[in-house]
Structure formats: structure tokens, C-alpha cells
Design a protein around this motif. Structure first.
Motif, PDB file in Angstrom:
ATOM      1  N   ASP A   1       6.120   0.810  -6.306  1.00 60.44           N
ATOM      2  CA  ASP A   1       5.452   1.667  -5.208  1.00 60.44           C
ATOM      3  C   ASP A   1       6.461   2.369  -4.529  1.00 60.44           C
ATOM      4  O   ASP A   1       6.946   1.912  -3.319  1.00 60.44           O
ATOM      5  CB  ASP A   1       4.712   0.680  -4.335  1.00 60.44           C
ATOM      6  CG  ASP A   1       3.699   1.438  -3.639  1.00 60.44           C
ATOM      7  OD1 ASP A   1       3.724   2.661  -3.565  1.00 60.44           O
ATOM      8  OD2 ASP A   1       2.785   0.831  -3.086  1.00 60.44           O
TER       9      ASP A   1
ATOM     10  N   THR B   1       6.234  -3.943   7.464  1.00 58.63           N
ATOM     11  CA  THR B   1       5.281  -4.258   6.765  1.00 58.63           C
ATOM     12  C   THR B   1       4.174  -3.130   6.363  1.00 58.63           C
ATOM     13  O   THR B   1       4.384  -1.953   6.909  1.00 58.63           O
ATOM     14  CB  THR B   1       4.164  -5.342   7.544  1.00 58.63           C
ATOM     15  OG1 THR B   1       3.810  -4.585   8.804  1.00 58.63           O
ATOM     16  CG2 THR B   1       4.972  -6.564   8.081  1.00 58.63           C
ATOM     17  N   ARG B   2       3.354  -3.324   5.545  1.00 62.27           N
ATOM     18  CA  ARG B   2       2.337  -2.505   5.469  1.00 62.27           C
ATOM     19  C   ARG B   2       1.313  -2.376   6.818  1.00 62.27           C
ATOM     20  O   ARG B   2       1.582  -3.427   7.550  1.00 62.27           O
ATOM     21  CB  ARG B   2       1.345  -2.521   4.245  1.00 62.27           C
ATOM     22  CG  ARG B   2       2.086  -2.536   2.923  1.00 62.27           C
ATOM     23  CD  ARG B   2       1.057  -2.566   1.711  1.00 62.27           C
ATOM     24  NE  ARG B   2       1.717  -2.677   0.431  1.00 62.27           N
ATOM     25  CZ  ARG B   2       2.103  -1.543  -0.159  1.00 62.27           C
ATOM     26  NH1 ARG B   2       1.648  -0.463   0.048  1.00 62.27           N
ATOM     27  NH2 ARG B   2       2.776  -1.836  -1.578  1.00 62.27           N
TER      28      ARG B   2
ATOM     29  N   LEU C   1       9.899  -2.971  -5.347  1.00 63.55           N
ATOM     30  CA  LEU C   1       9.133  -2.073  -4.728  1.00 63.55           C
ATOM     31  C   LEU C   1       9.529  -0.775  -4.975  1.00 63.55           C
ATOM     32  O   LEU C   1       8.621   0.035  -4.944  1.00 63.55           O
ATOM     33  CB  LEU C   1       8.925  -2.516  -3.240  1.00 63.55           C
ATOM     34  CG  LEU C   1       7.795  -1.771  -2.395  1.00 63.55           C
ATOM     35  CD1 LEU C   1       6.538  -2.172  -3.035  1.00 63.55           C
ATOM     36  CD2 LEU C   1       7.897  -1.953  -0.883  1.00 63.55           C
TER      37      LEU C   1
ATOM     38  N   LEU D   1       7.202  -6.592   3.540  1.00 62.42           N
ATOM     39  CA  LEU D   1       7.873  -5.840   2.658  1.00 62.42           C
ATOM     40  C   LEU D   1       9.456  -6.325   2.688  1.00 62.42           C
ATOM     41  O   LEU D   1      10.083  -5.510   2.220  1.00 62.42           O
ATOM     42  CB  LEU D   1       7.717  -4.591   2.781  1.00 62.42           C
ATOM     43  CG  LEU D   1       6.262  -3.779   2.838  1.00 62.42           C
ATOM     44  CD1 LEU D   1       6.074  -2.375   3.044  1.00 62.42           C
ATOM     45  CD2 LEU D   1       5.714  -4.138   1.272  1.00 62.42           C
TER      46      LEU D   1
ATOM     47  N   GLN E   1       6.487   5.054  -2.855  1.00 60.60           N
ATOM     48  CA  GLN E   1       5.895   5.729  -1.645  1.00 60.60           C
ATOM     49  C   GLN E   1       5.957   4.580  -0.623  1.00 60.60           C
ATOM     50  O   GLN E   1       6.465   4.960   0.540  1.00 60.60           O
ATOM     51  CB  GLN E   1       4.747   6.205  -1.809  1.00 60.60           C
ATOM     52  CG  GLN E   1       4.389   7.569  -2.496  1.00 60.60           C
ATOM     53  CD  GLN E   1       3.184   7.981  -2.566  1.00 60.60           C
ATOM     54  OE1 GLN E   1       2.192   7.318  -2.910  1.00 60.60           O
ATOM     55  NE2 GLN E   1       2.902   9.679  -2.344  1.00 60.60           N
ATOM     56  N   ALA E   2       5.475   3.221  -0.901  1.00 62.39           N
ATOM     57  CA  ALA E   2       5.754   2.354   0.067  1.00 62.39           C
ATOM     58  C   ALA E   2       7.203   1.794   0.515  1.00 62.39           C
ATOM     59  O   ALA E   2       7.288   1.593   1.700  1.00 62.39           O
ATOM     60  CB  ALA E   2       4.926   1.039  -0.598  1.00 62.39           C
TER      61      ALA E   2
ATOM     62  N   TRP F   1       4.411   1.084   9.759  1.00 56.53           N
ATOM     63  CA  TRP F   1       4.516   0.218   8.635  1.00 56.53           C
ATOM     64  C   TRP F   1       5.640  -1.128   9.288  1.00 56.53           C
ATOM     65  O   TRP F   1       6.504  -1.450   8.600  1.00 56.53           O
ATOM     66  CB  TRP F   1       5.563   0.805   7.840  1.00 56.53           C
ATOM     67  CG  TRP F   1       4.448   1.877   6.608  1.00 56.53           C
ATOM     68  CD1 TRP F   1       3.781   2.785   7.178  1.00 56.53           C
ATOM     69  CD2 TRP F   1       4.305   1.634   5.437  1.00 56.53           C
ATOM     70  NE1 TRP F   1       3.071   3.311   6.322  1.00 56.53           N
ATOM     71  CE2 TRP F   1       2.986   2.421   5.052  1.00 56.53           C
ATOM     72  CE3 TRP F   1       4.634   0.548   4.590  1.00 56.53           C
ATOM     73  CZ2 TRP F   1       2.471   2.651   3.796  1.00 56.53           C
ATOM     74  CZ3 TRP F   1       4.121   0.641   3.318  1.00 56.53           C
ATOM     75  CH2 TRP F   1       3.090   1.575   2.896  1.00 56.53           C
TER      76      TRP F   1
ATOM     77  N   ALA G   1       8.351   4.601   2.662  1.00 56.67           N
ATOM     78  CA  ALA G   1       7.779   4.110   4.253  1.00 56.67           C
ATOM     79  C   ALA G   1       8.364   2.874   4.846  1.00 56.67           C
ATOM     80  O   ALA G   1       8.742   3.226   6.073  1.00 56.67           O
ATOM     81  CB  ALA G   1       6.198   3.928   4.083  1.00 56.67           C
ATOM     82  N   ALA G   2       8.809   2.195   3.948  1.00 59.74           N
ATOM     83  CA  ALA G   2       9.616   0.896   4.450  1.00 59.74           C
ATOM     84  C   ALA G   2      11.124   1.015   5.057  1.00 59.74           C
ATOM     85  O   ALA G   2      11.234   0.701   6.165  1.00 59.74           O
ATOM     86  CB  ALA G   2       9.487  -0.242   3.498  1.00 59.74           C
TER      87      ALA G   2
END
Length: 166
Positions: free
Chosen positions: A138, A93-94, A134, A108, A140-141, A72, A144-145
Motif C-alpha cells: 500500500d 496510524t491510519r 507496507l 503502521l 499510498q498509505a 495519520w 502518508a505514514a
């Protein structure tokens, strides 16, 4: 022209997407792609000089950019026109996707800067990340970020940063 000439390297367009729209697109030379880790080289693609206070990006700067399809973040080594290392700018980022001559990542908002000598490690844009929504849209994202930013900061501070780019 030799086979190792920079002119013979394949080209990719780097596409940075933010909030559903293209933030910037620029050409880069593909240096390496092992199916997970992609490395490209590109000239500073911004208009004029961008002064962050801790570093200036300007015409003549060269970025060696590392992207992963399973991580990520992206890590960009920044060198000035005389090949002097300025440091590393890291975008959260993703994971990257590559197809049809494009490498696409979604920004992100979170960033990290590590100076060339490693003495300055700065977390950036946490306010923009909070404002992005975010964490609500989202979670979960968002998790992760934040985890990716923490990982990069730890690597930047404990000496494991360069090994990441090998």
C-alpha cells in the motif's frame, strides 16, 4: 456525584489493530469529540512495566490520548502516578474511526517520542516499518505514514507541538 466527576464520563474501548489483528484493547474515558479530534484518558494498559530505555511505562501512568479522523497519527501524553509529565508517545496510524463505543486505529509501526522538556525527539521503529512491507502492499498509505512522522517530528522540534493538542 457532580456532572464533572470522572466517574460520569462516557467510556470508549480503544482498539489498536496491527497487521489485521487486534494488538491491544482497553477502556478509556471520552473527554472530547468534535467530529474530527477525539481525546480520551486511560490508565497504562500494558502488563507490568515497559522500559524503552528513554522512558518507562508502568502501572499508575495515565495517558491522555489524542486521535484524529483525518490525520495519520495519534499523540499520547504520558504522566506518572504523581501527575508528573513524562512526555508524548506518538503512534503513526491510519485515521481513527469511532462507532458503537469503539475507537479503532491501525498501527503502521512508525512512532515518535518527545520528552517532557522537549530536548529528546526520537524517531522509532523505522526498521519495523520497512519490514512490514507496507511500501509494497500500500504505497499510498506508506507515503502518508512517512509524511505524518515527518510532520510530528517537525512540530516536536519547532515548538508547535502543544498547539496541535489544544
Amino acid at each position: 456525584m457532580s456532572a464533572n466527576s470522572p466517574d460520569s464520563l462516557p467510556q470508549l474501548d480503544i482498539v489498536l489493530v496491527k497487521a489485521g489483528r487486534t494488538k491491544i484493547r482497553y477502556p478509556a474515558e471520552l473527554l472530547h469529540d468534535d467530529g474530527t479530534h477525539v481525546t480520551v484518558r486511560a490508565a497504562w494498559a500494558g502488563a507490568g512495566v515497559r522500559d524503552f530505555g528513554f522512558v518507562r511505562f508502568e502501572p499508575g501512568d495515565v495517558f491522555t490520548e489524542h486521535y484524529w479522523r483525518d490525520r495519520w497519527y495519534a499523540v499520547k501524553e504520558v504522566r506518572g502516578p504523581e501527575d508528573v509529565l513524562k512526555g508524548w508517545y506518538c503512534d503513526i496510524t491510519r485515521p481513527a474511526s469511532v462507532s458503537e463505543g469503539e475507537l479503532v486505529v491501525e498501527d503502521l509501526d512508525l512512532d515518535l517520542w518527545r520528552s517532557a522538556d522537549g530536548t529528546a525527539v526520537l524517531r522509532l521503529d523505522e526498521d519495523e516499518f520497512a519490514e512490514s512491507g507496507l511500501e509494497t502492499t500500500d504505497p499510498q498509505a506508506a507515503a502518508a505514514a512517512r509524511s505524518a512522522l515527518d510532520e510530528l517530528e517537525l512540530r516536536a522540534r519547532d515548538g508547535g507541538f502543544e498547539a496541535l493538542l489544544a
